[in-house]
Design an enzyme around this catalytic site. Sequence first.
Site, PDB file in Angstrom:
ATOM      1  N   GLN A 176       3.970   1.894  -7.939  1.00  0.00           N
ATOM      2  CA  GLN A 176       5.173   1.551  -8.730  1.00  0.00           C
ATOM      3  C   GLN A 176       5.263   2.475  -9.961  1.00  0.00           C
ATOM      4  OE1 GLN A 176       3.079  -1.527  -7.808  1.00  0.00           O
ATOM      5  NE2 GLN A 176       4.136  -1.163  -5.904  1.00  0.00           N
ATOM      6  N   GLY A 178       4.947   2.479  -1.193  1.00  0.00           N
ATOM      7  CA  GLY A 178       5.043   3.333  -0.009  1.00  0.00           C
ATOM      8  C   GLY A 178       4.830   4.764  -0.449  1.00  0.00           C
ATOM      9  N   HIS A 179       3.621   5.257  -0.272  1.00  0.00           N
ATOM     10  CA  HIS A 179       3.309   6.625  -0.700  1.00  0.00           C
ATOM     11  C   HIS A 179       3.313   7.548   0.514  1.00  0.00           C
ATOM     12  CE1 HIS A 179       1.187   5.120  -4.617  1.00  0.00           C
ATOM     13  NE2 HIS A 179       2.438   4.791  -4.529  1.00  0.00           N
ATOM     14  N   LYS A 210       4.459   9.982  -6.293  1.00  0.00           N
ATOM     15  CA  LYS A 210       3.032   9.954  -6.651  1.00  0.00           C
ATOM     16  C   LYS A 210       2.136  10.296  -5.471  1.00  0.00           C
ATOM     17  CE  LYS A 210       3.513   5.711  -8.048  1.00  0.00           C
ATOM     18  NZ  LYS A 210       4.976   5.570  -8.045  1.00  0.00           N
ATOM     19  N   ASP A 241       8.562   5.238  -7.040  1.00  0.00           N
ATOM     20  CA  ASP A 241       9.106   6.232  -6.109  1.00  0.00           C
ATOM     21  C   ASP A 241       9.270   7.608  -6.739  1.00  0.00           C
ATOM     22  OD1 ASP A 241       9.385   4.150  -4.175  1.00  0.00           O
ATOM     23  OD2 ASP A 241      11.188   3.513  -5.249  1.00  0.00           O
TER      24      ASP A 241
HETATM   25  P1  IMP Z   1       7.434  -6.818  -5.793  1.00  0.00           P
HETATM   26  O1  IMP Z   1       6.470  -5.819  -6.309  1.00  0.00           O
HETATM   27  O2  IMP Z   1       7.565  -6.803  -4.284  1.00  0.00           O
HETATM   28  O3  IMP Z   1       7.195  -8.208  -6.325  1.00  0.00           O
HETATM   29  O4  IMP Z   1       8.880  -6.396  -6.330  1.00  0.00           O
HETATM   30  C1  IMP Z   1       9.233  -6.474  -7.723  1.00  0.00           C
HETATM   31  C2  IMP Z   1      10.120  -5.306  -8.129  1.00  0.00           C
HETATM   32  O5  IMP Z   1       9.371  -4.091  -8.042  1.00  0.00           O
HETATM   33  C3  IMP Z   1      11.342  -5.093  -7.226  1.00  0.00           C
HETATM   34  O6  IMP Z   1      12.409  -4.590  -8.027  1.00  0.00           O
HETATM   35  C4  IMP Z   1      10.899  -4.031  -6.264  1.00  0.00           C
HETATM   36  O7  IMP Z   1      11.973  -3.283  -5.736  1.00  0.00           O
HETATM   37  C5  IMP Z   1      10.028  -3.174  -7.188  1.00  0.00           C
HETATM   38  N1  IMP Z   1       9.009  -2.416  -6.470  1.00  0.00           N
HETATM   39  C6  IMP Z   1       7.849  -2.874  -5.951  1.00  0.00           C
HETATM   40  N2  IMP Z   1       7.164  -1.880  -5.375  1.00  0.00           N
HETATM   41  C7  IMP Z   1       7.880  -0.764  -5.545  1.00  0.00           C
HETATM   42  C8  IMP Z   1       7.682   0.600  -5.206  1.00  0.00           C
HETATM   43  O8  IMP Z   1       6.672   1.002  -4.622  1.00  0.00           O
HETATM   44  N3  IMP Z   1       8.664   1.465  -5.564  1.00  0.00           N
HETATM   45  C9  IMP Z   1       9.760   1.071  -6.237  1.00  0.00           C
HETATM   46  N4  IMP Z   1      10.008  -0.189  -6.584  1.00  0.00           N
HETATM   47  C10 IMP Z   1       9.061  -1.100  -6.247  1.00  0.00           C
END
Ligand code: IMP
Length: 415
Positions: free
Chosen positions: A209, A42-43, A18, A15
Amino acid sequence: MTGRADIIIGLQWGDEGKGKVSHVLSKGADAVVRFQGGANAGHTVVVGGQRYKFNMLPAGCLVGAKPVVSAGCVLDPDAFERETKLLTQLGHAAKPLVSRACQIILPIHRELDKRLEEIRGGAAIGTTLRGIGPAYADKMLRAGVRAGDVMDEELLARKLQFLKQLHRVDVEVDAALLRERLLPYVGDAETYLNDVVASGGRVVLEGAQGVLLDIDHGTYPYVTSSNTVAAAGCVSSGIPLSRVGKIIGVIKAYTTRVGAGPFPSEVTGELGEWIREAGGEYGTTTGRPRRVGWLDIPALKYACMLNDVSEIAVTKLDVLDGLPKVKACVRYRVDGVESESFAESKHLLSRVEPVYDEFKGWSVGRDGWVEAVRKGWEELPSPVREYLGWLEKTLSVKISLASVGEENSMVVVRG
Ligand code: IMP
């Protein structure tokens, strides 16, 4: 003629903004590649007051570059279809291309994600429940359904049957619908991308991420299930290392984290609430409130080291507007002993106390920022320049872009 691939990655826990940075830096690029993750990201891009959210396609494609989803992703067919339709509505000429090797997220993966989190209970990771971990797990088990499998009806049916046996659940998948949705877009992304760079073109590899959520190098187990480091851009796209141009690391002017896991510079209470509201820090994908905190220098140094970042973009500087003081964690203290090393302290992160440096805050206001953006880098308000100057020196990396607000035009690119 030699082309190149520039890589954009987040240096924190995701977040960082990007999407906006990719949108700015993808101008003139031939292709933009989403290289890891799935619809957990979520971009957001805001152009002309219009907000566009991308969960699966690279946000940078809005400028006209060809969107590519490369091998290292886990493709969410729903999000992919939604965003592909959006591009068609917008009259986007370049058709998305999905690598044959890209994994497909099935409803069972979302179900397993939910179950795993339930079983973990108090130790839940706080995933986005988008099926990311289970889809990558099936990939590693060599049981996953790949995008290219939709080209062969029988193979697809066999693989779905295998998953049913493996997970001992009904894998409810409408194979015909899956084929219909993906078949027009699946192809040889690796050769296409290599042809682009070989013919002098430019590719942008857009990460999702952040480095601290990397499956190997992040704060495991509180991480996502893919490699988020820049090197993953090459592994996933099939573009060789020798073609990499710049590696642009994106940092928010403060830090946020969604889900569980250590966060040494976290700010809670009234100030935390204030920053969260000022920054609109709620997940783009899940709507969850994000945890907020100050910059974490040991963590950023570690992220810069892992990626040999050539430039840094700093976003959301305007969020801190009005605070008399801005802080940054410069060291960790554990059991009375101070350390500047993230790597060394990694296993102790939940226990470290942050040691802060303080900086003069700024109060620029909306009109002031519009003026600053118009005038350029040298005219940025002096406390902002001091903060950025200090950060640049501390990280030993040039800050080449400063961003405020969501609107795409609100950036200052350093000459
Ligand atoms: P997953 O990717 O859904 O398996 O989540 C694993 C961890 O990554 C969790 O703490 C999520 O909140 C975090 N996470 C996954 N995608 C994002 C993102 O786009 N932004 C911020 N945190 C993310």
